[in-house]
Enzyme design. Structure first.
Site, PDB file in Angstrom:
ATOM      1  N   ARG A   1      -9.636   1.831   8.464  1.00 20.67           N
ATOM      2  CA  ARG A   1      -9.245   0.470   8.822  1.00 20.67           C
ATOM      3  C   ARG A   1     -10.363  -0.293   9.502  1.00 20.67           C
ATOM      4  O   ARG A   1     -10.190  -1.453   9.858  1.00 20.67           O
ATOM      5  CB  ARG A   1      -8.079   0.561   9.805  1.00 20.67           C
ATOM      6  CG  ARG A   1      -6.765   0.088   9.219  1.00 20.67           C
ATOM      7  CD  ARG A   1      -5.726   0.317  10.272  1.00 20.67           C
ATOM      8  NE  ARG A   1      -4.612  -0.549  10.097  1.00 20.67           N
ATOM      9  CZ  ARG A   1      -3.497  -0.194   9.465  1.00 20.67           C
ATOM     10  NH1 ARG A   1      -3.392   0.974   8.908  1.00 20.67           N
ATOM     11  NH2 ARG A   1      -2.496  -1.048   9.411  1.00 20.67           N
TER      12      ARG A   1
ATOM     13  N   ARG B   1      11.200  -1.093  10.902  1.00 24.84           N
ATOM     14  CA  ARG B   1      10.118  -0.659  11.792  1.00 24.84           C
ATOM     15  C   ARG B   1      10.008  -1.602  12.989  1.00 24.84           C
ATOM     16  O   ARG B   1      10.192  -2.802  12.858  1.00 24.84           O
ATOM     17  CB  ARG B   1       8.787  -0.679  11.032  1.00 24.84           C
ATOM     18  CG  ARG B   1       8.453   0.645  10.407  1.00 24.84           C
ATOM     19  CD  ARG B   1       7.308   0.592   9.468  1.00 24.84           C
ATOM     20  NE  ARG B   1       6.120  -0.105   9.940  1.00 24.84           N
ATOM     21  CZ  ARG B   1       5.015  -0.251   9.237  1.00 24.84           C
ATOM     22  NH1 ARG B   1       4.945   0.274   8.013  1.00 24.84           N
ATOM     23  NH2 ARG B   1       3.971  -0.890   9.700  1.00 24.84           N
TER      24      ARG B   1
ATOM     25  N   LYS C   1       0.837  -1.217   0.000  1.00 29.06           N
ATOM     26  CA  LYS C   1       0.000   0.000   0.000  1.00 29.06           C
ATOM     27  C   LYS C   1       0.867   1.260   0.000  1.00 29.06           C
ATOM     28  O   LYS C   1       0.651   2.164  -0.791  1.00 29.06           O
ATOM     29  CB  LYS C   1      -0.917   0.033   1.238  1.00 29.06           C
ATOM     30  CG  LYS C   1      -1.833  -1.165   1.391  1.00 29.06           C
ATOM     31  CD  LYS C   1      -2.736  -1.024   2.604  1.00 29.06           C
ATOM     32  CE  LYS C   1      -2.020  -0.997   3.941  1.00 29.06           C
ATOM     33  NZ  LYS C   1      -1.290  -2.233   4.275  1.00 29.06           N
TER      34      LYS C   1
ATOM     35  N   ARG D   1      11.450  -5.391   4.889  1.00 26.72           N
ATOM     36  CA  ARG D   1      11.283  -3.942   4.656  1.00 26.72           C
ATOM     37  C   ARG D   1      12.291  -3.128   5.464  1.00 26.72           C
ATOM     38  O   ARG D   1      12.566  -3.402   6.625  1.00 26.72           O
ATOM     39  CB  ARG D   1       9.877  -3.506   5.060  1.00 26.72           C
ATOM     40  CG  ARG D   1       9.710  -1.987   5.025  1.00 26.72           C
ATOM     41  CD  ARG D   1       8.288  -1.523   5.178  1.00 26.72           C
ATOM     42  NE  ARG D   1       7.553  -2.305   6.141  1.00 26.72           N
ATOM     43  CZ  ARG D   1       6.246  -2.434   6.134  1.00 26.72           C
ATOM     44  NH1 ARG D   1       5.533  -1.842   5.199  1.00 26.72           N
ATOM     45  NH2 ARG D   1       5.643  -3.156   7.054  1.00 26.72           N
TER      46      ARG D   1
HETATM   47  P1  AP5 Z   1       4.800  -1.527   1.798  1.00 21.90           P
HETATM   48  O1  AP5 Z   1       4.437  -0.717   0.604  1.00 21.90           O
HETATM   49  O2  AP5 Z   1       5.567  -0.872   2.891  1.00 21.90           O
HETATM   50  O3  AP5 Z   1       3.505  -2.301   2.364  1.00 21.90           O
HETATM   51  P2  AP5 Z   1       2.220  -1.784   3.156  1.00 21.90           P
HETATM   52  O4  AP5 Z   1       1.043  -2.455   2.570  1.00 21.90           O
HETATM   53  O5  AP5 Z   1       2.202  -0.281   3.203  1.00 21.90           O
HETATM   54  O6  AP5 Z   1       2.505  -2.416   4.559  1.00 21.90           O
HETATM   55  P3  AP5 Z   1       2.437  -1.832   6.054  1.00 21.90           P
HETATM   56  O7  AP5 Z   1       3.062  -2.874   6.904  1.00 21.90           O
HETATM   57  O8  AP5 Z   1       3.015  -0.440   6.118  1.00 21.90           O
HETATM   58  O9  AP5 Z   1       0.938  -1.756   6.301  1.00 21.90           O
HETATM   59  P4  AP5 Z   1       0.285  -1.666   7.671  1.00 21.90           P
HETATM   60  O10 AP5 Z   1      -1.125  -1.394   7.257  1.00 21.90           O
HETATM   61  O11 AP5 Z   1       0.497  -2.805   8.575  1.00 21.90           O
HETATM   62  O12 AP5 Z   1       1.067  -0.462   8.391  1.00 21.90           O
HETATM   63  P5  AP5 Z   1       0.693   1.030   8.794  1.00 21.90           P
HETATM   64  O13 AP5 Z   1       1.922   1.819   8.772  1.00 21.90           O
HETATM   65  O14 AP5 Z   1      -0.495   1.506   8.022  1.00 21.90           O
HETATM   66  O15 AP5 Z   1       5.608  -2.801   1.246  1.00 21.90           O
HETATM   67  C1  AP5 Z   1       6.061  -3.816   2.138  1.00 21.90           C
HETATM   68  C2  AP5 Z   1       7.435  -4.332   1.643  1.00 21.90           C
HETATM   69  O16 AP5 Z   1       7.250  -5.034   0.412  1.00 21.90           O
HETATM   70  C3  AP5 Z   1       8.460  -3.233   1.346  1.00 21.90           C
HETATM   71  O17 AP5 Z   1       9.723  -3.685   1.734  1.00 21.90           O
HETATM   72  C4  AP5 Z   1       8.382  -3.040  -0.169  1.00 21.90           C
HETATM   73  O18 AP5 Z   1       9.630  -2.626  -0.706  1.00 21.90           O
HETATM   74  C5  AP5 Z   1       8.006  -4.440  -0.635  1.00 21.90           C
HETATM   75  N1  AP5 Z   1       7.120  -4.437  -1.798  1.00 21.90           N
HETATM   76  C6  AP5 Z   1       6.063  -3.615  -2.028  1.00 21.90           C
HETATM   77  N2  AP5 Z   1       5.449  -3.942  -3.177  1.00 21.90           N
HETATM   78  C7  AP5 Z   1       6.136  -4.994  -3.680  1.00 21.90           C
HETATM   79  C8  AP5 Z   1       5.973  -5.798  -4.865  1.00 21.90           C
HETATM   80  N3  AP5 Z   1       4.984  -5.558  -5.755  1.00 21.90           N
HETATM   81  N4  AP5 Z   1       6.860  -6.804  -5.081  1.00 21.90           N
HETATM   82  C9  AP5 Z   1       7.857  -7.041  -4.196  1.00 21.90           C
HETATM   83  N5  AP5 Z   1       8.067  -6.319  -3.067  1.00 21.90           N
HETATM   84  C10 AP5 Z   1       7.202  -5.306  -2.801  1.00 21.90           C
HETATM   85  O19 AP5 Z   1       0.164   0.840  10.296  1.00 21.90           O
HETATM   86  C11 AP5 Z   1       1.054   0.523  11.360  1.00 21.90           C
HETATM   87  C12 AP5 Z   1       0.280   0.512  12.673  1.00 21.90           C
HETATM   88  O20 AP5 Z   1      -0.245   1.840  12.933  1.00 21.90           O
HETATM   89  C13 AP5 Z   1      -0.960  -0.405  12.727  1.00 21.90           C
HETATM   90  O21 AP5 Z   1      -0.605  -1.725  13.078  1.00 21.90           O
HETATM   91  C14 AP5 Z   1      -1.817   0.297  13.793  1.00 21.90           C
HETATM   92  O22 AP5 Z   1      -1.343   0.009  15.077  1.00 21.90           O
HETATM   93  C15 AP5 Z   1      -1.551   1.769  13.533  1.00 21.90           C
HETATM   94  N6  AP5 Z   1      -2.540   2.361  12.587  1.00 21.90           N
HETATM   95  C16 AP5 Z   1      -2.267   2.873  11.352  1.00 21.90           C
HETATM   96  N7  AP5 Z   1      -3.386   3.334  10.770  1.00 21.90           N
HETATM   97  C17 AP5 Z   1      -4.401   3.109  11.664  1.00 21.90           C
HETATM   98  C18 AP5 Z   1      -5.801   3.348  11.608  1.00 21.90           C
HETATM   99  N8  AP5 Z   1      -6.395   3.899  10.529  1.00 21.90           N
HETATM  100  N9  AP5 Z   1      -6.545   2.966  12.681  1.00 21.90           N
HETATM  101  C19 AP5 Z   1      -5.975   2.403  13.766  1.00 21.90           C
HETATM  102  N10 AP5 Z   1      -4.640   2.134  13.862  1.00 21.90           N
HETATM  103  C20 AP5 Z   1      -3.863   2.491  12.820  1.00 21.90           C
END
Ligand code: AP5
Length: 230
Positions: A100, A172, A25, A139
């Site tokens: 979410r 992270r 994402k 990552r």
């Molecule tokens: P990446 O693009 O970083 O993946 P992502 O889907 O963004 O994964 P996240 O782990 O960031 O999502 P998340 O929803 O858990 O985290 P968030 O920060 O929102 O890609 C992943 C890896 O794969 C990278 O190394 C990349 O290079 C590689 N890659 C990408 N595409 C590829 C491809 N096509 N082929 C090969 N490799 C590829 O949330 C973190 C925490 O914050 C949550 O757990 C929660 O506690 C809190 N939080 C955030 N938002 C909310 C909300 N709205 N409500 C409540 N809590 C929240």
């Protein structure tokens, strides 16, 4: 990556990226936002910034994020409302990691209507779950500009440093293998139902996120461009 946007191309709406942790994402949301010159709004990045700065919000969010749970709506919704009121969001924006829960989605729908935006377009990143662990544990993020790398799939040219600004790359805190299970469980229980919610509203577009970064980016641009046709 995809060719640059033509000057007359506008996004004009909110685009939401929905998918499990590690689906890509952030990688794709940043690219789409760059292409249309609109803000990339990652609630995860906003929360991590509060944690890094030690704000009171960050102190409340840190233990919740560290165990892989969702932060409460009272924290997240205030943060989002403040952000989309800024002038740079007037021409649209790209959400990454928000909404979410169905409650967050309902709240966002009302907020978008109130601000005169069209209904959002939701990019649903569909991926083979077997790929997620490698993507998450591999990552690394730039401490300076937030650029996303992967030591297995998208390594930087110089190990440990960002190609763009030379910044140090870090892992992270919630990308450790033992936290991945709880994060995926939280996604299945609280966030996956959003796909059905937005599908019912006719806003959801499925994208095969198992493909390469460039192939996924191309699919997303096609879907967004089609949605912008009159
Ligand atoms: P990446 O693009 O970083 O993946 P992502 O889907 O963004 O994964 P996240 O782990 O960031 O999502 P998340 O929803 O858990 O985290 P968030 O920060 O929102 O890609 C992943 C890896 O794969 C990278 O190394 C990349 O290079 C590689 N890659 C990408 N595409 C590829 C491809 N096509 N082929 C090969 N490799 C590829 O949330 C973190 C925490 O914050 C949550 O757990 C929660 O506690 C809190 N939080 C955030 N938002 C909310 C909300 N709205 N409500 C409540 N809590 C929240």
């Amino acid at each position: 990556m995809t060719p640059d946007v033509r000057p007359h191309e506008k996004l004009d709406r909110a685009v939401i990226f929905l998918g499990p942790p590690g689906a890509g994402k952030g990688t794709q949301a940043k690219e789409l936002a760059r292409r249309f010159s609109v803000p990339h709004l990652s609630t995860g990045d906003m929360l991590r910034e509060h944690v890094a700065q030690g704000t009171s919000l960050g102190q409340r969010a840190q233990p919740i994020m560290a165990r892989g749970d969702l932060v409460s709506d009272s924290i997240v919704l205030r943060m989002v409302a403040d952000r989309i009121e800024r002038p740079d969001c007037a021409r649209g924006f790209v959400f990454d990691g928000f909404p979410r829960t169905v409650a967050q989605a309902q709240w966002l729908g009302a907020l978008l209507r109130q601000h005169g935006f069209k209904p959002p377009l939701v990019i649903h990143m569909v991926i083979d779950p077997g790929l997620l662990l490698r993507r998450i544990t591999g990552r690394r993020m730039c401490k300076v500009g937030g650029e996303i790398y992967n030591i297995y799939e998208r390594p930087p040219k110089v190990a440990g440093h960002c190609d763009n600004d030379g910044g140090e790359l870090e892992q992270r805190a919630d990308d450790r293998e033992e936290i991945v299970g709880p994060r995926l469980a939280a996604y299945e229980k609280q966030t996956a139902p959003l796909a059905a919610y937005y599908r019912r509203l006719g806003r959801l577009r499925d994208i095969d996120a198992s493909k390469s970064v460039d192939e996924v980016a191309k699919l997303i641009v096609e879907v967004v461009s089609a949605a912008r046709q009159p």
